[in-house]
Design a protein around this motif. Structure first.
Motif: not given
Length: 372
Positions: A210-211, A214, A302-303, A313, A316-318, A320
């Motif tokens: 998510p970030q 990581t 990431r995307n 994970w 950091l962040g939620e 995914l």
């Protein structure tokens, strides 16, 4: 003895409690998991074909008609697969029948030929793979029927105990993923990813998070040597939102770009690189397809990756977990999520997972692994 000498019983009467919905009708490659197995079975010249289910329905009747099966309903409810085998054997005209669970989409019938040659009058011939017995891919003689009926009458639904009471043989088979059972949503995600890769010229796997920071790059750095040790040639495609420049000022390739070339390729005896200017971000999957002489491509993004995806994970962040995610590698537990969970430092587990997900095309049915 060959397949044309025996019957087949597809056991499809389970309640799918761990899946949370009827797993028989989960879609794989445009048809249900059950239809996929029936279609595969119809291509084998079994003398008799039975679909053994809890209760008949219009959908099951249509499948039986389409693929040449006779539907046989269970007489006892909630009696497990033993009742499915019993109901099939009660209708069997040949001496032997192969019993196969409907939740093994990677099954190879060729792998089970060894059971046919091993049969020598036993009432049960059961494959053993990686030390695990597989009674729902075994061959049964119809003379075992009274023993099954007596066990079910006592409320004893365990196939293993019935097998132990009769003449039987265990046959060791090669370590294989063919017996992978789809029991949970996490299992189904893994099979979806594997079958998708089986259709690609080169299998792909996305490493996502998510970030930034990581540890995607570190994870891949640690994973590559493990995959190389398995004999896999690994390619990597990395998405970068900050841009890049591989040219050194003053080099010929740099001079060509300065002169206005939209793309430059440099080829040497040891390899080559292509730097291509594009107006929009290139599709990472398309770029992965251009890598030559590799067995698997890892996409770090990431995307912009694709299924199957490993989500990292580290606080950091939620977390995914989208529809392309098949497993999570994390520094903590995340409760009920529809994918398998691993420790973020479990690189051995990651290598085994990649081996399952990226079985080479043509070996998606019989690839070594016995991953369960």
């Amino acid at each position: 003895m060959d397949f044309q000498d025996i019957g087949i019983m597809i056991v499809a009467g389970g309640r799918s409690l761990r899946m949370g919905r009827d797993k028989r009708f989960l879609e794989l490659d445009g048809c249900s998991m059950l239809e996929r197995l029936l279609k595969k079975t119809a291509a084998i010249p079994f003398r008799e074909r039975y679909l053994c289910g809890a209760a008949e329905s219009a959908e099951l009747s249509a499948l039986c008609s389409a693929y040449g099966f006779t539907f046989v309903a269970d007489s006892r409810s909630a009696a497990g697969p033993l009742e499915g085998i019993r109901s099939g054997l009660a209708h069997l005209q040949t001496d032997y029948a192969l019993a196969v669970s409907c939740d093994m989409p990677l099954l190879s019938y060729d792998l089970l030929r060894a059971l046919l040659t091993a049969a020598n009058g036993e009432l049960a011939i059961i494959p053993v793979v990686g030390g695990r017995r597989q009674p729902l891919a075994g061959i049964y003689h119809r003379q075992i029927l009274p023993v099954m009926e007596a066990a079910l009458s006592r409320g004893d639904n365990k196939i293993g105990l019935v097998i132990e009471q009769v003449p039987h043989k265990f046959v060791e088979l090669a370590d294989s993923d063919a017996f992978f059972n789809v029991n949970t949503p996490a299992d189904f995600r893994l099979v979806q990813g594997r079958l998708l890769n089986a259709q690609r010229p080169v299998p792909l796997l996305t490493i996502s998070a998510p970030q930034s920071n990581t540890g995607k790059t570190t994870f891949i750095e640690r994973l590559i040597p493990r995959l190389k040790a398995q004999g896999l040639r690994v390619g990597v495609v990395k998405g970068d939102c900050h841009g890049y420049d591989v040219d050194e000022e003053g080099k010929d390739s740099w001079r060509f770009r300065q002169a206005g070339a939209a793309g430059v390729a440099v080829v040497s005896p040891q390899g080559y690189f292509i730097q291509q200017q594009t107006e929009t971000r290139a599709n990472l999957v398309d770029i992965a397809g251009r890598l030559a002489d590799v067995d698997v491509v890892l996409i770090e993004s990431r995307n912009h990756g694709t299924m199957p995806k490993l989500s990292l994970w580290r606080g950091l962040g939620e977390l995914l977990v989208d529809e392309d995610t098949v497993a999570v590698f994390s520094s903590g537990e995340h409760g009920e999520i529809p994918v398998r969970q691993y420790d973020i430092d479990d690189i051995a587990g990651a290598a085994k997972l990649v081996q399952f997900l990226c079985a080479p095309s043509g070996k998606d049915i019989e690839g070594k692994g016995a991953f369960q």
